[in-house]
Enzyme design. Structure first.
Site, PDB file in Angstrom:
ATOM      1  NE  ARG A  83     -21.421  22.966   0.788  1.00 34.40           N
ATOM      2  CZ  ARG A  83     -22.361  22.321   1.502  1.00 34.40           C
ATOM      3  NH1 ARG A  83     -22.929  22.908   2.542  1.00 34.40           N
ATOM      4  NH2 ARG A  83     -22.719  21.099   1.175  1.00 34.40           N
TER       5      ARG A  83
ATOM      6  CG  HIS B 144     -24.711  18.856  -3.124  1.00 34.28           C
ATOM      7  ND1 HIS B 144     -23.383  18.616  -2.837  1.00 34.28           N
ATOM      8  CD2 HIS B 144     -25.347  18.889  -1.916  1.00 34.28           C
ATOM      9  CE1 HIS B 144     -23.231  18.508  -1.525  1.00 34.28           C
ATOM     10  NE2 HIS B 144     -24.403  18.658  -0.947  1.00 34.28           N
TER      11      HIS B 144
ATOM     12  CD  GLN C 231     -26.812  14.806  -0.128  1.00 36.88           C
ATOM     13  OE1 GLN C 231     -26.193  15.481   0.681  1.00 36.88           O
ATOM     14  NE2 GLN C 231     -27.401  13.666   0.208  1.00 36.88           N
TER      15      GLN C 231
ATOM     16  CG  ASP D 141     -32.798  20.440  -1.170  1.00 34.22           C
ATOM     17  OD1 ASP D 141     -32.613  20.391   0.067  1.00 34.22           O
ATOM     18  OD2 ASP D 141     -32.024  21.044  -1.940  1.00 34.22           O
TER      19      ASP D 141
ATOM     20  CB  CYS E 204     -29.527  16.423   0.427  1.00 34.84           C
ATOM     21  SG  CYS E 204     -30.190  18.098   0.385  1.00 34.84           S
TER      22      CYS E 204
ATOM     23  NE  ARG F  81     -22.408  14.181   0.723  1.00 39.85           N
ATOM     24  CZ  ARG F  81     -22.453  15.498   0.955  1.00 39.85           C
ATOM     25  NH1 ARG F  81     -23.523  16.025   1.518  1.00 39.85           N
ATOM     26  NH2 ARG F  81     -21.456  16.289   0.592  1.00 39.85           N
TER      27      ARG F  81
HETATM   28  N1  NVA Z   1     -30.267  22.955  -2.055  1.00 41.57           N
HETATM   29  C1  NVA Z   1     -29.607  23.095  -0.784  1.00 41.57           C
HETATM   30  C2  NVA Z   1     -28.813  21.874  -0.457  1.00 41.57           C
HETATM   31  C3  NVA Z   1     -28.109  21.929   0.867  1.00 41.57           C
HETATM   32  C4  NVA Z   1     -27.272  20.728   1.125  1.00 41.57           C
HETATM   33  C5  NVA Z   1     -28.733  24.332  -0.798  1.00 41.57           C
HETATM   34  O1  NVA Z   1     -28.054  24.552  -1.800  1.00 41.57           O
HETATM   35  O2  NVA Z   1     -28.755  25.088   0.175  1.00 41.57           O
HETATM   36  N1   CP Z   2     -26.413  17.733   2.519  1.00 38.10           N
HETATM   37  C1   CP Z   2     -25.415  18.585   2.746  1.00 38.10           C
HETATM   38  O1   CP Z   2     -24.619  18.903   1.870  1.00 38.10           O
HETATM   39  O2   CP Z   2     -25.348  19.027   4.026  1.00 38.10           O
HETATM   40  P1   CP Z   2     -24.388  20.173   4.602  1.00 38.10           P
HETATM   41  O3   CP Z   2     -24.870  21.491   4.034  1.00 38.10           O
HETATM   42  O4   CP Z   2     -24.554  20.086   6.085  1.00 38.10           O
HETATM   43  O5   CP Z   2     -22.987  19.896   4.177  1.00 38.10           O
END
Ligand code: NVA
Ligand code: CP
Length: 304
Positions: A101, A128, A131, A223, A263, A291
């Protein structure tokens, strides 16, 4: 499929196999044991915060018989400037798979280039995929099909929107993305998804009209308005995104059986109202659960 960096890394058939395997693993989770990761160690590198991704990968690796290594940037030499390409080559000597990540998608590509073991995207600024695979499983459980389903993504044109576009291209469902012009998804990502969608028959459209996108949709999803790393832009983006809130009025335009997806984590009162988030139509915790199942399926195929 050597890596799973975006949904377009896999063909439609492989992705459908993953969804079917995930459904099977979900069904038999407490009754049978499959251990394709027995004797294997998987590095889970996080340069950003996480609840769902971290826990579902850790639990998933363990349930498949493997050993998960949670590695946060702050505890690694990576956090002190060791290059990602060296991290990739070192970890490849120890582990049989890596998930990352991170911020720029190019960092993930560099990790994958230098790794000799398969790499999974656990979220970048641009995509992502895990997800959205879980989200596809979630609507497939409800509607029993991919094609003919209409998904409306309403909000910031971010990593989630991009992965939805790639999923529509491969699974052949219909996707309408509604975002303000100031927060539009990447034109390049949309164009390549639209091009790929010709093979599956999926329809992908981008509009600034939230109501038009939501019209008769089977799934309404959204989101957060400011993703991780965009905190400084939050106030500015809010002014554009306010008309894109998912609320009762917007849900009323969708099909009567429409479900709400997110998500998570959600910012209640911003991209979604509490009544919709907590409603019968809300599938958000099924998504979170899925997930685990979908990532177990992806890892079973990739970390051989
Ligand atoms: N768009 C959000 C998704 C988090 C799971 C982010 O990147 O922070
Ligand atoms: N949806 C998602 O990826 O959640 P986290 O940021 O908690 O991993």
């Amino acid at each position: 499929m050597k890596n799973f960096l975006t949904i377009l890394d896999a063909e439609s058939e492989e992705l459908e196999e993953i969804i079917n395997l995930a459904a099977a693993l979900k069904k038999e989770r407490f009754t049978s044991v499959r251990t394709p990761l027995a004797g294997k160690s998987i590095a889970l590198i996080f340069e950003k915060s996480s609840t769902r991704t971290r826990v579902s990968f850790e639990v998933g690796v363990k349930e498949l018989g493997g050993h998960p290594l949670f590695l946060s940037k702050g505890d690694m030499q990576l956090g002190r400037g060791e290059p990602i390409k060296d991290t990739a080559r070192v970890l490849s000597r120890y582990v049989q798979g890596i998930t990352l990540r991170t911020y720029e998608h190019s960092r993930l590509l560099e990790l994958a280039d230098y790794s000799t073991v398969p790499v999974i995207n656990a979220l970048t600024d641009t995509h992502h995929p895990c997800q959205i695979m879980a989200d596809v499983l979630t609507f497939y459980e409800r509607f029993g099909k991919f094609k003919g389903v209409k998904v409306a993504y309403i909000g910031d044109g971010n990593n989630i929107a991009h992965s939805w576009a790639n999923a529509a291209a491969r699974f052949g469902f219909n996707l309408a993305i509604a975002s303000p012009a100031e927060c539009a998804p990447s034109r390049d990502i949309l164009n390549s998804a639209m091009d790929e969608a010709k093979k599956s028959g999926g329809r992908i459209e981008y509009t600034t009209d939230a109501k038009g996108a939501a019209s008769n949709a089977d799934v309404i999803t959204t989101d957060v308005w400011a993703s991780m790393g965009q905190e400084a832009e939050a106030e500015r983006k809010k002014s554009f995104l306010e008309p894109f809130q998912v609320n009762r009025a917007l849900m009323a335009i969708a099909a009567p059986h429409a479900i709400f997806m997110h998500c998570l984590p959600a910012h209640i009162g911003e991209e979604v109202t509490e009544d919709i988030f907590e409603s019968e139509a809300s599938a958000v915790f099924d998504e979170a659960e899925n997930r685990l199942h979908v990532q177990k399926a992806i890892m079973s195929k990739l970390f051989l």
